[in-house]
Design a protein around this motif. Sequence first.
Motif, PDB file in Angstrom:
ATOM      1  N   UNK A   1       0.836  -1.207   0.000  1.00 22.77           N
ATOM      2  CA  UNK A   1       0.000   0.000   0.000  1.00 22.77           C
ATOM      3  C   UNK A   1       0.868   1.254   0.000  1.00 22.77           C
ATOM      4  N   UNK A   2       1.977   1.206   0.723  1.00 24.06           N
ATOM      5  CA  UNK A   2       2.904   2.342   0.763  1.00 24.06           C
ATOM      6  C   UNK A   2       3.490   2.594  -0.626  1.00 24.06           C
ATOM      7  N   UNK A   3       3.876   1.531  -1.322  1.00 25.27           N
ATOM      8  CA  UNK A   3       4.390   1.674  -2.687  1.00 25.27           C
ATOM      9  C   UNK A   3       3.369   2.389  -3.564  1.00 25.27           C
ATOM     10  N   UNK A   4       2.114   2.002  -3.472  1.00 32.86           N
ATOM     11  CA  UNK A   4       1.066   2.629  -4.286  1.00 32.86           C
ATOM     12  C   UNK A   4       0.938   4.114  -3.958  1.00 32.86           C
ATOM     13  N   UNK A   5       0.973   4.446  -2.655  1.00 28.41           N
ATOM     14  CA  UNK A   5       0.834   5.856  -2.261  1.00 28.41           C
ATOM     15  C   UNK A   5       2.016   6.693  -2.730  1.00 28.41           C
ATOM     16  N   UNK A   6       3.233   6.199  -2.503  1.00 25.95           N
ATOM     17  CA  UNK A   6       4.401   7.018  -2.850  1.00 25.95           C
ATOM     18  C   UNK A   6       4.569   7.166  -4.359  1.00 25.95           C
ATOM     19  N   UNK A   7       4.110   6.182  -5.110  1.00 24.12           N
ATOM     20  CA  UNK A   7       4.153   6.306  -6.569  1.00 24.12           C
ATOM     21  C   UNK A   7       3.079   7.262  -7.073  1.00 24.12           C
ATOM     22  N   UNK A   8       1.902   7.212  -6.453  1.00 24.48           N
ATOM     23  CA  UNK A   8       0.805   8.066  -6.934  1.00 24.48           C
ATOM     24  C   UNK A   8       0.976   9.529  -6.549  1.00 24.48           C
ATOM     25  N   UNK A   9       1.690   9.813  -5.450  1.00 21.48           N
ATOM     26  CA  UNK A   9       1.822  11.205  -5.034  1.00 21.48           C
ATOM     27  C   UNK A   9       3.168  11.833  -5.404  1.00 21.48           C
ATOM     28  N   UNK A  10       3.971  11.128  -6.205  1.00 19.60           N
ATOM     29  CA  UNK A  10       5.212  11.713  -6.711  1.00 19.60           C
ATOM     30  C   UNK A  10       6.397  11.641  -5.772  1.00 19.60           C
ATOM     31  N   UNK A  11       6.275  10.925  -4.671  1.00 14.52           N
ATOM     32  CA  UNK A  11       7.410  10.779  -3.762  1.00 14.52           C
ATOM     33  C   UNK A  11       8.400   9.738  -4.295  1.00 14.52           C
ATOM     34  N   UNK A  12       7.956   8.955  -5.276  1.00 12.97           N
ATOM     35  CA  UNK A  12       8.822   7.963  -5.918  1.00 12.97           C
ATOM     36  C   UNK A  12       8.338   7.762  -7.344  1.00 12.97           C
ATOM     37  N   UNK A  13       9.232   7.259  -8.163  1.00 14.87           N
ATOM     38  CA  UNK A  13       8.869   6.860  -9.525  1.00 14.87           C
ATOM     39  C   UNK A  13       9.280   5.404  -9.697  1.00 14.87           C
TER      40      UNK A  13
END
Length: 191
Positions: free
Chosen positions: A57-69
């Motif tokens: 779930x964290x991976x999904x959040x950080x990818x969707x909000x631009x904190x990670x690519x």
Amino acid sequence: MSVMKSQDVVVLLKLVSLQQEEETGADGIRSHLGAEAPYSVRGLESQLGISKTEIGASFKRILSNGMAIKDRTTGRPKPNRRNLYDFIVHGLKFVFPASPGAMTRGLPTAFCAPMLKSALLSAGNYIYVWPDPGGRDIGQSVSPLFKSVPEAARNDVRLYEDLALVDAIRLGNQREAGLAKERLSKRLLGT
């Protein structure tokens, strides 16, 4: 876009720590994982003490909000270090505030952490600790960003220092927070 959770910051900082280990050629990340890939959900679960479901779930959040690519070659999340730094410095203490609590046994944090304690002399007698029954130090309790942070910090010195700097920003006065921001900038951005 998904709302950040405190464990997302822990996951992002761990991903940065893994990248730094790769860059320096350190191979200590595999020593306590056995055959697990360090970037896998299962590998991160064993390193951070955060469930596989929460890491996914964290991976999904950080990818969707631009904190990670998503890295094109490996497919794993790659932290956007500039965005992470900006969030920690300008928003973290408002979104995930910290305030000292009761005296307890625990693992030192902020500028009381072993690797930072010589960086700043404190006028106070009390130290800040993450509550941890296995800790040797007694100080004012500070809720970590996630309940498993003391365990994760014991397993990764780089992650420990980053999390301690984050707490120095969350807890510190202007001078302490300023020094923590400088150190975090060097660690995350190389500046």
